[in-house]
Design a protein around this motif. Sequence first.
Motif, PDB file in Angstrom:
ATOM      1  N   CYS A 170       0.785  -1.195  -0.088  1.00 53.05           N
ATOM      2  CA  CYS A 170       0.000   0.005  -0.128  1.00 53.05           C
ATOM      3  C   CYS A 170       1.089   1.188  -0.009  1.00 53.05           C
ATOM      4  O   CYS A 170       1.674   1.520   0.847  1.00 53.05           O
ATOM      5  CB  CYS A 170      -0.865  -0.112   1.312  1.00 53.05           C
ATOM      6  SG  CYS A 170      -1.876   1.438   1.339  1.00 53.05           S
ATOM      7  N   LEU A 171       0.558   2.035  -1.067  1.00 49.19           N
ATOM      8  CA  LEU A 171       1.181   3.354  -1.032  1.00 49.19           C
ATOM      9  C   LEU A 171       0.113   4.297  -1.605  1.00 49.19           C
ATOM     10  O   LEU A 171      -0.188   4.423  -2.649  1.00 49.19           O
ATOM     11  CB  LEU A 171       2.292   3.385  -1.894  1.00 49.19           C
ATOM     12  CG  LEU A 171       3.234   4.894  -1.981  1.00 49.19           C
ATOM     13  CD1 LEU A 171       3.543   5.269  -0.915  1.00 49.19           C
ATOM     14  CD2 LEU A 171       4.215   4.792  -3.158  1.00 49.19           C
ATOM     15  N   ASP A 172      -0.262   5.037  -0.602  1.00 49.74           N
ATOM     16  CA  ASP A 172      -1.382   6.124  -0.889  1.00 49.74           C
ATOM     17  C   ASP A 172      -2.690   5.658  -1.491  1.00 49.74           C
ATOM     18  O   ASP A 172      -2.981   5.955  -2.677  1.00 49.74           O
ATOM     19  CB  ASP A 172      -1.019   7.241  -1.829  1.00 49.74           C
ATOM     20  CG  ASP A 172       0.226   8.156  -1.050  1.00 49.74           C
ATOM     21  OD1 ASP A 172      -0.006   8.275   0.314  1.00 49.74           O
ATOM     22  OD2 ASP A 172       1.215   8.615  -1.461  1.00 49.74           O
ATOM     23  N   GLU A 173      -3.292   4.681  -0.914  1.00 46.93           N
ATOM     24  CA  GLU A 173      -4.388   3.877  -1.352  1.00 46.93           C
ATOM     25  C   GLU A 173      -5.863   4.276  -0.308  1.00 46.93           C
ATOM     26  O   GLU A 173      -6.574   3.272  -0.459  1.00 46.93           O
ATOM     27  CB  GLU A 173      -4.200   2.424  -1.366  1.00 46.93           C
ATOM     28  CG  GLU A 173      -2.844   2.003  -2.238  1.00 46.93           C
ATOM     29  CD  GLU A 173      -2.936   2.257  -3.644  1.00 46.93           C
ATOM     30  OE1 GLU A 173      -4.125   2.769  -4.204  1.00 46.93           O
ATOM     31  OE2 GLU A 173      -2.208   1.983  -4.602  1.00 46.93           O
ATOM     32  N   ALA A 174      -5.801   5.242   0.360  1.00 44.22           N
ATOM     33  CA  ALA A 174      -6.792   5.387   1.236  1.00 44.22           C
ATOM     34  C   ALA A 174      -8.360   5.392   0.557  1.00 44.22           C
ATOM     35  O   ALA A 174      -9.175   4.924   1.168  1.00 44.22           O
ATOM     36  CB  ALA A 174      -6.466   6.989   1.909  1.00 44.22           C
ATOM     37  N   ALA A 175      -8.400   5.961  -0.728  1.00 41.16           N
ATOM     38  CA  ALA A 175      -9.508   5.908  -1.618  1.00 41.16           C
ATOM     39  C   ALA A 175     -10.138   4.547  -1.815  1.00 41.16           C
ATOM     40  O   ALA A 175     -11.323   4.403  -1.841  1.00 41.16           O
ATOM     41  CB  ALA A 175      -9.300   7.050  -2.708  1.00 41.16           C
TER      42      ALA A 175
END
Length: 233
Positions: free
Chosen positions: A20-25
Amino acid sequence: MSTQSNSDGAPPLIDVVLPCLDEAAALPGVLAALPPGYRAIVVDNGSRDGSPEVAARHGALVVREPRRGYGAAVHAGLVAARTEIVCVLDADGSFDPGGLPILVAPVEAGTADLVVGRRRPVSAGVWPWHARAGTALVAALLRRRGVPVRDLSPIRAGRRAALLSLGVRDRAFGYPLELLIRAARAGWRIREIGVPYAPRAAGTRSKVSGSVRGTLRATRDFATVLRTVELPR
C-alpha cells in the motif's frame, strides 16, 4: 505480533498481503470485499494520505515498511503473515478480492505450488499499451524457458513458508519476475488463471502502468533481475 481473528472469533484461514502506497480512497472497498476467513495485512510503504489509519479502521492488520519498493512491502507482509497459505493483492481496487478463492483452490488441493492471475481488462484503457507490451515481452521470454505465464501479475497465492524459502531478493518492481524465475528453477508447479482487471478506484494512481515513467522504472527493475538471476534451463 498478535494474530487477529474474524468477526466470529475464528482465526483467519488465509492472510492477504496488500502492498500500500497512498491507497486510502480504495481501501474501504477492497477490505469490505474480502471473502470470509481472509484477513487483510496492509503493508504501508510510506503513505501520506492516511492509508494506515483507514486500513486499521476497516479491520486490517497494518504493517509499516519504511523501505520503499513493491518487493519490500510484499516481503514484509509475508513475514508478518501467520496462515499456511497466503495471497498477495494490489490495494488499488483493480482486482476483486472476491475472486481470491479461485486462486487459492489449486494450492489447497495440492495441484499447484504457485497460482498467479493473468489480467483480463474489463474495458479499453484499463491496461495501457506501454505496460502491456513490456509485460508481454518478458512473459514470452519466460515461456521459452518453460515458465507457463503470459503476465507478471501482482495477484497470486502460495504457501507462506515455501514463498519465503525461495529467497527472492528484489525489493522493487522486479519482485514478481524474480519470484517466477526462482519458483520455476525450484521445480514448482505454476498455474495461471485469468482474473478480471478493472479501473483502479477513483483517487488512486498506479505506481507502474499509470505512466510511461512508471513502466520504464519497472522495465529497469525487470532488466536487473534478468541480469542477476539465472533463468530456468
